[in-house]
Structure formats: C-alpha cells, structure tokens
Motif scaffolding. Structure first.
Motif, short mmCIF file in Angstrom:
data_model
loop_
_atom_site.label_atom_id
_atom_site.label_comp_id
_atom_site.label_asym_id
_atom_site.label_seq_id
_atom_site.Cartn_x
_atom_site.Cartn_y
_atom_site.Cartn_z
N TYR A 1 -36.15 1.60 8.06
CA TYR A 1 -37.64 1.71 7.96
C TYR A 1 -37.89 0.80 9.25
O TYR A 1 -37.71 -0.60 9.40
CB TYR A 1 -38.18 1.24 6.71
CG TYR A 1 -39.82 1.05 6.77
CD1 TYR A 1 -40.30 2.25 7.05
CD2 TYR A 1 -40.18 -0.08 6.87
CE1 TYR A 1 -41.76 2.44 7.08
CE2 TYR A 1 -41.57 -0.19 7.08
CZ TYR A 1 -42.40 0.93 7.12
OH TYR A 1 -43.73 1.10 7.19
N LEU B 1 -36.76 6.07 8.96
CA LEU B 1 -38.22 6.27 8.44
C LEU B 1 -38.76 5.13 9.56
O LEU B 1 -38.75 4.30 9.39
CB LEU B 1 -38.32 5.79 6.88
CG LEU B 1 -39.63 5.85 6.44
CD1 LEU B 1 -40.35 7.35 6.35
CD2 LEU B 1 -39.80 5.25 5.05
N THR C 1 -37.79 10.64 10.03
CA THR C 1 -38.89 11.21 9.29
C THR C 1 -40.22 10.01 9.45
O THR C 1 -40.02 9.00 9.92
CB THR C 1 -38.87 11.40 7.95
OG1 THR C 1 -39.96 12.19 7.59
CG2 THR C 1 -38.77 10.15 7.06
N PHE D 1 -38.20 9.88 1.07
CA PHE D 1 -37.25 9.55 2.04
C PHE D 1 -35.79 9.57 1.44
O PHE D 1 -34.81 10.18 1.81
CB PHE D 1 -37.64 8.05 2.73
CG PHE D 1 -36.56 7.83 3.85
CD1 PHE D 1 -36.37 8.53 4.91
CD2 PHE D 1 -36.07 6.45 3.80
CE1 PHE D 1 -35.44 8.05 5.82
CE2 PHE D 1 -35.13 6.03 4.71
CZ PHE D 1 -34.80 6.87 5.94
N SER E 1 -34.71 13.09 0.57
CA SER E 1 -34.27 13.91 1.93
C SER E 1 -33.09 13.24 2.25
O SER E 1 -32.30 14.32 2.71
CB SER E 1 -35.33 13.54 2.91
OG SER E 1 -36.49 13.82 2.83
N SER F 1 -38.36 16.31 4.82
CA SER F 1 -39.46 16.20 3.71
C SER F 1 -40.28 17.51 4.10
O SER F 1 -40.60 17.61 5.28
CB SER F 1 -40.03 14.84 3.53
OG SER F 1 -41.29 14.98 4.19
#
Ligand code: CTP
Length: 442
Positions: free
Chosen positions: A192, A215, A242, A405, A408, A415
């Motif tokens: 992340y 992410l 994402t 997340f 997914s 997503s």
C-alpha cells in the motif's frame, strides 16, 4: 401451521450452520431463513464475508431445509418479519443467548446450542492471510494501521518510512520497519503506497516487477503514458493494481451513484463537488498540494456520473507564490455533451465541502464533508417528496478499501468501485496541471 424463523450470514456454509437449520426446522412445520445482506453485515462488524449475498442464499437453498429464504437488510427488520409472516418461533444459536429476548413480546424465542469447534471466521482465517507492506509516514499510518487490524485475511508485515524513529516507537508490533523499499518488497505479498505522488511511478513499477499487488493512494501517477505502462505491466503479470480513494468504497456513496444513474433525479445536468482543508504544516516540502490531496476525490463523482468524454475543461489555480508548484486552490470546470461539472479543491483555504448533483427532476445534496459519505438527500420541487438516506460508515472508510483490495487479490479480478478509465482521466488532469496545460492562474 407452526412457523419458525432464523437469521444468519451463512458465509462458507459449514456443518454448524446445517445442524442449526435442521434443529430450527424441527421446531415447527415451516422454516424461513433470513440471510443478511452485505451492507447490513458491514454495519454489524462482519467486514470480510467471503461470499456474495447470492452465493450465500444459494448455499442455504441447496441444504433443502429452508421453506422460504428472505434477505435481512436493516436493523429492526426482525420485528417486521415476525409480524408480517405470522411467526411462532424465533430460533438462533446460543452465541446470541439473551440478545433477542426483546422479541419475546412477539413470539417464542429459542436459543439452540451452537456447534463447537467450527465457525465461518475460523475457516476464513485458515486461508493464509495476505501480508501487506506500507510505504508512508506517521501520522497517516496511525489511522491506516488501526483500521487495517479489523480486516481479517490481511496482516501488516512491514513499513517503509523515512521517519524510522517515530515509526519504531509507534508500531512495536510490526515485524519489519525499514527505510529500504527493496527490503519491504522481499517480505510481503502486496504493498500500500502512501508516498508523495511524484514517487508513485517508480515505486509501483518496482513492486509490480517484484510480483507484488499494489494499492496506491491516488493519483497513481502524474503522467498518462506511465499510468498505461503500469496497468499493462500489472495485466501481463496478473497482478492487482488499484487506486485508493476511500470515498469510492463507502456504501452511501456507492448507493448514491446507483440511484443517480437509475434516474432518481432525471437526467443529470451538473455535478458540483468541493473538497478543502487547511494545511498541515505550511512550507513542508513534501506536503501534498490541493490538486494532489483532493483532486482525485473531487473528480470521482464527475467521472463516475458523467463519464470521461468531456469536450472542454479548464483549470484555474492559485499558487502560494509565482514560482511555487503548491496550489492552495484549484477549480476545474468541465463541459460534457449534455452536462457541466465543477470541482473546487483547496489545501490552505476553507469552503463548504458539499456535493450537489443536479438533474431535470430534482437534485442530490450531500452535506459536508461529503467525501466521508454516510448521509445524503434527494430533494424535489415539492419538499414532501424529499428522501433521506443514511448508511453507517465505520472509521474513515479505510476498512472497506482494504477489504475490497483483499477480495480483488483472492478473486483475481479488479474491483468494481474505481473503473480504469476513471483512474486514467484523473491522471490526465494531474498531467495537465503539472505541465500547466489548460491552466490559468489567479
Ligand atoms: N451457528 C451454530 N454453530 C456454529 C456456527 C454457527 O449453531 N458452529 C449458528 C449461529 O449461532 C447462527 C447461525 O448458525 O444462528 C448462522 O451463523 P453465522 O453467524 O452465519 O455463522 P458463524 O460461523 O458464527 O459466522 P462467523 O464466524 O462469521 O461469526
């Protein structure tokens, strides 16, 4: 005829559920099973249910024990159901002992002993948790890590930070705290990224090349070619890439989109979004300016409601001084074939943070701060027709972003909350801003 009702989530149906349904059925002649809807489950704190409502209903149906299956969607529904279906017995597992005594006013309440040694949570936990590495600094990390602890199927394994001292002091339970991004990547399945947007491209590329899911806080990059390259890399390696815009994952915001697209206010002719905040530490060189901090959130409803095919746009910014790239305020105006939109963002100015979506029959009004959406109204010419909607939002919404997340990654599919075209259109605005294209200054 004696009617029995019982409720549950029935995620990854197991023999504990089946035993309960059998015993509930044998209490009467007709069994109604209430399966809880995803949104209602979220409000009860079950935030990482693995199966969709349809899959869970199908699983209950396949037991052949339910004479009727209904969906439980709101608090207080049990009383409604008991009255509506003429229920004689409400049955539930003993883990709820005493909790439903208030229903004794309406029917018999029976607690059935819970089967020991099995639960949906255990089954979910047995599947190996995804280990996540975070790139960022306190104080933002505090919020993120405390909300991430509520998501099962995910564990925070490492933090990469430039502020080692404060991070070590604040997060004693995180195994790896480092300033070396490579070290973080070696230890995790996914990252992340909450670093300055100018760093995203290199960090995402490195993570994807190391086969890690990503992410990334929006904007993903500041350049459309780089953005496309990253998506292509993720696709070729079957990895999830994402964008993190918390608002997109909130139930209320998502419902608002569906209602607006479903024609509740007629044809949409204007979307006006404002997001502002004051500066955290003025003159901090790594501070995100207005357009980076708020631009993606403000642009989200515009693109999600009107699409990304606008015919004209103009950016108007106010910079702290002539030579600075820090915009205190930016206004983005769009003309679409049949609508207009305007987004006002500010970091260092303050305004009413509301969202208004105007249509030919009425308008949506989301009060400030609209980006933490839990409530909105649909207003019409005749106030008697107005409608109000409220959906619980837990924390800042980081939980829902992370649950999506994780799902997914597990389901190998992107997503549904932020479309790739929307991410690209956000990057285009950032690119224009950076290169000062279609940009006026005030
Ligand atoms: N149940 C049971 N025995 C178990 C698990 C569940 O009798 N071992 C019962 C619950 O008491 C409830 C129904 O089955 O009446 C549906 O429970 P649900 O909450 O869907 O299942 P859990 O396995 O308890 O789910 P979780 O672990 O997510 O709480």
């Amino acid at each position: 005829m004696k009617k029995v009702i019982t409720y549950g989530t029935y995620d990854i149906l197991h023999y504990g559920h089946i035993r309960l349904l059998k015993r509930a059925k044998s209490l009467g002649d007709y069994l109604i099973v209430g399966v809880t809807a995803d949104d209602y489950d979220k409000t009860r704190g079950k935030i990482n249910v693995k199966q969709s409502l349809m899959e869970r209903i199908e699983a209950v149906r396949s037991t052949g024990l339910a004479d009727e299956i209904i969906v439980e969607e709101y608090e207080g529904q049990k009383i409604d159901d008991i009255k509506r279906y003429g229920i004689d017995i409400f049955a539930i597992g003993s883990d709820w002992e005493g909790k439903f005594d208030y229903l004794k006013e309406y029917c018999d309440v029976i607690y059935l002993e819970r089967t020991k040694g099995i639960s949906s949570s255990d089954i979910r936990d047995k599947n190996r948790a995804i280990s996540l590495g975070i790139v960022g600094n306190p104080p933002f990390l505090n919020k993120f890590i405390s909300e991430s602890k509520l998501v099962n199927g995910l564990k925070i394994e490492a933090i990469c930070t430039s502020n080692i001292e404060d991070t070590l002091a604040g997060f004693t339970d995180i195994p790896i705290i480092t300033s070396d991004y490579n070290k973080l990547l070696e230890a995790v399945d996914a990252v992340y990224i909450y670093s300055h947007p100018t760093l995203h491209y290199q960090q995402i590329k490195k993570a994807l090349r190391a086969n890690k899911h990503v992410l990334c806080e929006s904007p993903i990059t500041l350049d459309i070619t780089e953005c496309n390259e990253l998506f292509e890399l993720a696709r070729s390696k079957e990895l999830i890439l994402t964008e993190a815009i918390k608002t997109a994952y909130s139930t209320a915001y998502y419902r608002l989109l569906l209602l607006a697209k479903g024609g509740k206010i007629g044809k949409i002719v204007s979307v006006d979004a404002t997001c502002t905040s004051l500066r955290d530490i003025p003159n901090n060189t790594t501070e995100w300016s207005s357009i980076y901090s708020w631009g993606p959130t403000g642009l989200l409803p515009v693109y999600q409601l009107l699409g990304t095919d606008y015919s004209e746009k103009i950016l108007t910014s106010h910079f702290v001084d002539k030579n600075s790239s820090y915009d205190v305020f930016t206004k983005i105006d769009f003309i679409f074939p049949n609508a207009v939109a305007s987004v006002k963002v500010g970091k260092g100015i303050k305004s009413e943070g509301e969202l208004i979506i105007s249509g030919t029959k009425g308008y949506f009004y989301v009060p400030a701060p609209w980006w933490k959406t839990d409530y909105f109204e649909i207003r019409y010419e005749n106030p008697l027709d107005n409608k109000r909607y409220f959906y619980q939002l837990d924390g800042e919404g980081i939980i829902y972003e992370l649950v999506t997340f994780v799902q997914s990654i597990e389901q190998h599919k992107a997503s549904i909350y932020i479309e790739k075209e929307v991410t690209e259109a956000i990057v285009e605005i950032m690119q224009d801003f950076k290169n000062r294209i279609n940009l006026k200054t005030i």
